[in-house]
Write a protein that holds these residues in place. Structure first.
Motif, PDB file in Angstrom:
ATOM      1  N   ALA A  21      34.162  56.922  44.777  1.00 34.80           N
ATOM      2  CA  ALA A  21      33.474  58.254  44.151  1.00 34.80           C
ATOM      3  C   ALA A  21      34.545  59.319  43.852  1.00 34.80           C
ATOM      4  N   ARG A  22      35.417  59.447  44.860  1.00 30.20           N
ATOM      5  CA  ARG A  22      36.561  60.480  44.448  1.00 30.20           C
ATOM      6  C   ARG A  22      37.611  60.050  43.450  1.00 30.20           C
ATOM      7  N   LEU A  23      37.847  58.751  43.720  1.00 32.60           N
ATOM      8  CA  LEU A  23      38.848  58.000  42.704  1.00 32.60           C
ATOM      9  C   LEU A  23      38.262  58.262  41.474  1.00 32.60           C
ATOM     10  N   ARG A  24      36.857  57.959  40.999  1.00 31.41           N
ATOM     11  CA  ARG A  24      36.399  57.918  39.796  1.00 31.41           C
ATOM     12  C   ARG A  24      36.300  59.286  39.247  1.00 31.41           C
ATOM     13  N   LYS A  50      32.823  48.884  41.018  1.00 29.93           N
ATOM     14  CA  LYS A  50      33.201  48.980  42.320  1.00 29.93           C
ATOM     15  C   LYS A  50      34.715  49.270  42.504  1.00 29.93           C
ATOM     16  N   PHE A  51      34.995  49.664  43.666  1.00 29.47           N
ATOM     17  CA  PHE A  51      36.088  49.685  44.299  1.00 29.47           C
ATOM     18  C   PHE A  51      36.996  48.506  44.170  1.00 29.47           C
ATOM     19  N   LYS A  52      36.415  47.505  44.930  1.00 30.57           N
ATOM     20  CA  LYS A  52      36.793  46.010  44.878  1.00 30.57           C
ATOM     21  C   LYS A  52      37.387  45.562  43.801  1.00 30.57           C
ATOM     22  N   THR A  53      36.507  45.568  42.482  1.00 28.68           N
ATOM     23  CA  THR A  53      36.992  44.968  41.274  1.00 28.68           C
ATOM     24  C   THR A  53      38.176  45.933  40.645  1.00 28.68           C
ATOM     25  N   ALA A  54      38.295  47.005  40.835  1.00 31.12           N
ATOM     26  CA  ALA A  54      39.239  48.010  40.318  1.00 31.12           C
ATOM     27  C   ALA A  54      40.478  47.538  41.048  1.00 31.12           C
ATOM     28  N   LEU A  55      40.459  47.541  42.294  1.00 28.05           N
ATOM     29  CA  LEU A  55      41.684  46.973  43.202  1.00 28.05           C
ATOM     30  C   LEU A  55      42.133  45.620  42.862  1.00 28.05           C
ATOM     31  N   ALA A  56      41.085  44.769  42.425  1.00 28.48           N
ATOM     32  CA  ALA A  56      41.749  43.303  42.161  1.00 28.48           C
ATOM     33  C   ALA A  56      42.555  43.477  40.757  1.00 28.48           C
ATOM     34  N   ALA A  77      43.383  37.348  43.840  1.00 34.24           N
ATOM     35  CA  ALA A  77      42.968  38.811  44.535  1.00 34.24           C
ATOM     36  C   ALA A  77      41.432  38.921  44.856  1.00 34.24           C
ATOM     37  N   ILE A  78      40.630  38.762  43.666  1.00 29.19           N
ATOM     38  CA  ILE A  78      39.311  38.892  43.974  1.00 29.19           C
ATOM     39  C   ILE A  78      38.778  37.941  44.947  1.00 29.19           C
ATOM     40  N   GLU A  79      39.278  36.731  44.980  1.00 33.32           N
ATOM     41  CA  GLU A  79      38.903  35.741  45.933  1.00 33.32           C
ATOM     42  C   GLU A  79      39.078  36.344  47.549  1.00 33.32           C
ATOM     43  N   ALA A  80      40.346  36.687  47.657  1.00 33.87           N
ATOM     44  CA  ALA A  80      40.466  37.248  48.994  1.00 33.87           C
ATOM     45  C   ALA A  80      39.846  38.413  49.162  1.00 33.87           C
ATOM     46  N   LEU A  81      39.231  39.472  48.349  1.00 34.38           N
ATOM     47  CA  LEU A  81      38.586  40.675  48.700  1.00 34.38           C
ATOM     48  C   LEU A  81      37.120  40.218  48.705  1.00 34.38           C
ATOM     49  N   ASN A  82      36.615  39.203  48.020  1.00 40.63           N
ATOM     50  CA  ASN A  82      35.240  38.761  48.296  1.00 40.63           C
ATOM     51  C   ASN A  82      35.160  38.081  49.629  1.00 40.63           C
ATOM     52  N   SER A  83      36.042  37.396  49.868  1.00 44.14           N
ATOM     53  CA  SER A  83      36.112  36.653  51.134  1.00 44.14           C
ATOM     54  C   SER A  83      36.164  37.416  52.333  1.00 44.14           C
ATOM     55  N   PRO A 111      48.275  57.246  44.619  1.00 44.46           N
ATOM     56  CA  PRO A 111      48.465  55.973  45.300  1.00 44.46           C
ATOM     57  C   PRO A 111      47.829  54.894  44.539  1.00 44.46           C
ATOM     58  N   PHE A 112      46.520  55.146  44.155  1.00 47.08           N
ATOM     59  CA  PHE A 112      45.960  53.795  43.280  1.00 47.08           C
ATOM     60  C   PHE A 112      46.890  53.214  42.192  1.00 47.08           C
ATOM     61  N   LEU A 113      47.075  54.245  41.498  1.00 45.73           N
ATOM     62  CA  LEU A 113      47.875  53.710  40.302  1.00 45.73           C
ATOM     63  C   LEU A 113      49.410  53.649  40.292  1.00 45.73           C
ATOM     64  N   TYR A 114      49.998  54.335  41.131  1.00 47.17           N
ATOM     65  CA  TYR A 114      51.473  54.522  40.922  1.00 47.17           C
ATOM     66  C   TYR A 114      52.290  54.251  42.129  1.00 47.17           C
TER      67      TYR A 114
END
Length: 273
Positions: A21-24, A50-56, A77-83, A111-114
């Motif tokens: 929420a803070r990141l958005r 979701k944070f997960k999909t943005a991170l992937a 990436a998404i396979e690892a985050l889902n698992s 940090p998230f972007l750069y």
């Protein structure tokens, strides 16, 4: 919804949801302030639920190369985050740690972007998952890509806790059997290495809340106790007790440590205070 109501709602959440929420909020504010980046911010953050999909998505954009295009990198990436949901939890904790400790971070957006230390660490978490799944060849491919892309080298088997900040990250080396505890801060040009060509357990074990200054070398299968501080440029060859400061070549105990050195980032040695 008013700004105060929105902030209250964010504070009421916990963990990954609160960080997301803070990141958005930060991304929306940045898009309004700098419209030229609005499309980028929408693709990287705002269009995701979701944070997960943005991170992937972000990791895929950073890791893609001629052998692993963006779509394939995203699938990995998404396979690892889902698992392993802990990867997502640790990423949120890492991002929060950077925002709290690094004055160069204006919000969670940086940090998230750069910040390549954050990107490299999250990429390592994916390669570590691959390693544990027996997919060593792909894990090594990601390790190589991280080294090329971000200028640091973390073996896929290395175990790293959460709430970890790798600041600047350039020339950081973390060996195969190294362990880094929760809430540590590691600055640039740090090596957690071995002392020879032995294949057994040969790398340092770093406790919780440790701060390792720029250019420090910690070598061999030795333990650095919780809450310790290693001064910049030191070469550590022996065990470091908890809650103390070591400095020098070779490093020696020079005094007690300030409270929570990894959080305060206090690098002033006792005789300099």
């Amino acid at each position: 919804m008013s700004a105060s109501t929105q902030n209250t709602a964010i504070e009421a959440r916990s963990g990954v949801d609160a960080v997301w929420a803070r990141l958005r909020v930060a991304a929306a504010a940045a898009a309004a302030e700098e419209p030229i980046l609005a499309s980028f911010l929408n693709a990287a953050i705002l269009r995701h639920s979701k944070f997960k999909t943005a991170l992937a998505y972000r990791l895929a954009a950073k890791l893609a190369d001629a052998q692993l295009d963006t779509m394939l990198a995203h699938d990995v990436a998404i396979e690892a985050l889902n698992s392993d949901p802990k990867i997502v939890e640790r990423a949120a904790a890492d991002m929060t740690a950077i925002d709290e400790r690094d004055p160069a971070s204006l919000s969670l957006l940086q940090p998230f972007l750069y910040f390549k230390g954050f990107h490299a660490l999250q990429s390592h978490r994916v390669s570590h998952w691959l390693w544990n799944e027996g997919r060593q060849n792909l894990a090594f491919h990601l390790q190589s890509r991280v080294a090329e892309r971000f200028g640091l080298d973390i073996h896929p088997a290395a175990r790293i806790g959460q709430g970890v900040m790798i600041d600047h990250a350039t020339s950081v080396v973390i060996g195969e059997t190294a362990v880094v505890g929760d809430d540590c801060s590691i600055l640039h040009e740090v090596t957690l290495g071995g002392t020879g060509a032995a294949h057994e357990d040969r790398h340092p074990k770093i406790g919780k809340g440790v701060m390792i200054g720029a250019g420090a070398r910690v070598l061999g299968n030795i333990t650095v106790g919780d809450g310790a501080r290693i001064a910049a440029g030191s070469v550590v060859l022996k065990e470091v007790p908890p809650n103390c400061t070591v400095a020098g070549v070779p490093a020696k105990i020079v005094g007690d440590c300030c409270p929570e050195p990894a959080r305060s980032m206090d690098q002033i040695l006792p005789d300099q205070a």
